[in-house]
Scaffold this active site. Structure first.
Site, short mmCIF file in Angstrom:
data_model
loop_
_atom_site.label_atom_id
_atom_site.label_comp_id
_atom_site.label_asym_id
_atom_site.label_seq_id
_atom_site.Cartn_x
_atom_site.Cartn_y
_atom_site.Cartn_z
N HIS A 77 -53.98 52.57 8.55
CA HIS A 77 -53.65 53.83 9.28
C HIS A 77 -54.33 54.00 10.74
O HIS A 77 -54.02 54.28 11.56
CB HIS A 77 -53.93 54.85 8.37
CG HIS A 77 -53.08 55.17 7.37
ND1 HIS A 77 -52.47 56.40 6.93
CD2 HIS A 77 -52.17 54.39 6.51
CE1 HIS A 77 -51.68 56.40 5.95
NE2 HIS A 77 -51.60 55.19 5.74
N ASP A 78 -55.64 53.51 10.74
CA ASP A 78 -56.22 53.46 11.79
C ASP A 78 -55.58 52.49 13.00
O ASP A 78 -55.12 52.88 14.09
CB ASP A 78 -57.66 52.85 11.74
CG ASP A 78 -58.61 53.11 13.17
OD1 ASP A 78 -58.46 54.23 13.92
OD2 ASP A 78 -59.17 52.21 13.17
N SER A 87 -60.31 56.00 15.52
CA SER A 87 -59.97 57.22 15.79
C SER A 87 -59.64 58.21 14.58
O SER A 87 -59.62 59.27 14.32
CB SER A 87 -58.75 57.26 16.73
OG SER A 87 -57.59 56.43 16.38
N SER A 253 -51.77 46.11 -12.76
CA SER A 253 -52.76 45.52 -12.47
C SER A 253 -53.11 46.17 -11.05
O SER A 253 -53.47 45.44 -9.90
CB SER A 253 -52.15 44.05 -11.83
OG SER A 253 -53.56 43.47 -11.38
N ASP A 258 -54.41 40.98 -6.62
CA ASP A 258 -53.59 39.51 -6.61
C ASP A 258 -52.07 39.62 -6.38
O ASP A 258 -51.68 40.58 -5.62
CB ASP A 258 -53.65 39.36 -8.46
CG ASP A 258 -53.25 40.73 -9.06
OD1 ASP A 258 -52.66 41.61 -8.74
OD2 ASP A 258 -53.88 40.79 -10.39
#
Length: 333
Positions: A77-78, A87, A253, A258
């Site tokens: 997301h940054d 930010s 999982s 993986d």
């Protein structure tokens, strides 16, 4: 060390030397000129940077396993908003953290604690953007993923606005996903590989429930989902249940890094529509098959994930007067 990483290291070293020569000619600093972070950037100025970040991330993941996918998601997301400049870490009204897609992010405390420890050892040296980049790698390793060498030398951005947060969405078709990634200099292999990071983590029931009860207003589940999986998710996310309840992105999982998630995409047992549609597109489907060994030449998911993370971590990196080294990650200096 693999041949691929040797070649990468040689290339990065060459670029750093070029930047240093250019800086000398311009009478400036190599830091302000170089446009590419590099492995070993901090050198003797903060020799223990990686071990300090790794130790903090381990502590926070052990205390709350949800911090591992949280930190990985936070890095994504940054980088996709104003580049990899930290930010997303800035707190306050109308910052990126307050935007809808970021309200469920977690792991901020781990980044702040790593920053505090680094400031005590080498004050004013390590950027918050670099800490987040290292922490994302460590989160993958702590959940069983393959490690990679992290180029460092980013500066922290000074701007964080909620209005800038436009991210790939959970219902996006493949073509839009490809365009969004291409806009960030990432190709289709990077798209499939980085989406494979959904092998750890969860999604909120309120985000996915529509597909399992009222797909496109039909009053029925999405017919492309495996019927047994529909019933499983309906039990975990009842139609009138808690929208904030969580469901695994990788059934069976979710805590292990993986290829199980990619197998679930193939089996039509994933909760996000944007994940499922990767199996419908010939190009993305072929990549998944190569990761799963069903098509030649095969691809190593762990190795490619590291490569794609390095590429993503170079998006719109701040240098020179464009950024700073924040003293506190949640606040601009």
């Amino acid at each position: 060390m693999s041949r691929g990483y040797n070649l990468l290291f040689i290339l990065e070293t060459f670029l750093v030397l070029v930047a240093a020569v250019t800086a000398q000619e311009n009478g400036g600093s190599s830091r302000g000129v170089s446009q590419r972070p590099r492995v070993g950037f901090y050198g003797d100025r903060c020799r223990n940077v990686e071990s300090i970040v790794r130790s903090v991330v381990r502590e926070h993941v052990e205390s709350n396993p949800a911090n591992a996918p949280g930190i990985l998601r936070m890095h994504f997301h940054d980088c996709f908003v104003r580049g990899c400049d930290g930010s997303v870490l800035i707190a306050g009204n109308n910052t990126e953290r307050t935007a809808g897609p970021n309200r469920s992010l977690r792991g901020f405390e781990a980044i702040e604690e790593a920053k505090t420890r680094l400031e005590a050892e080498c004050p004013g040296v390590v950027s918050c953007a670099d800490i987040l980049t290292l922490a994302a790698r460590d989160a993958v390793v702590l959940t069983g993923g393959q490690s990679w060498r992290v180029p460092l030398g980013r500066l922290d951005g000074r701007i964080s606005q909620a209005s800038d947060v436009i991210l790939p969405g959970p219902n996006d078709p493949v073509d839009k996903q490809k365009r969004d990634f291409a806009d960030k200099t990432l190709n289709t292999l990077d798209l499939v590989t980085l989406v494979g990071g959904h092998t750890i983590g969860t999604a909120g029931c309120g985000l996915v429930r529509g597909r399992f009860f009222n797909f496109n207003g039909t009053g029925q589940p999405d017919p492309s989902i495996d019927p047994d999986f529909v019933r499983l998710v309906q039990e975990k996310c009842p139609q009138n249940g808690d929208a904030t309840a969580r469901v695994d992105l990788d059934e069976g999982s979710a805590g292990r890094f993986d290829t199980s998630f990619l197998r679930n995409v193939r089996s039509r047992r994933v909760v996000l529509q944007s994940d499922l549609v990767l199996w419908n597109d010939p190009e993305t489907r072929a990549i998944i098959e190569r990761f799963l060994g069903a098509r030649r030449p095969p691809l190593s998911f762990g190795f490619e994930f590291g490569n794609s993370m390095v590429k993503m971590s170079r998006i719109e990196v701040k240098t020179g007067s464009d950024g700073e080294i924040r003293r506190v990650c949640s606040t601009i200096n």
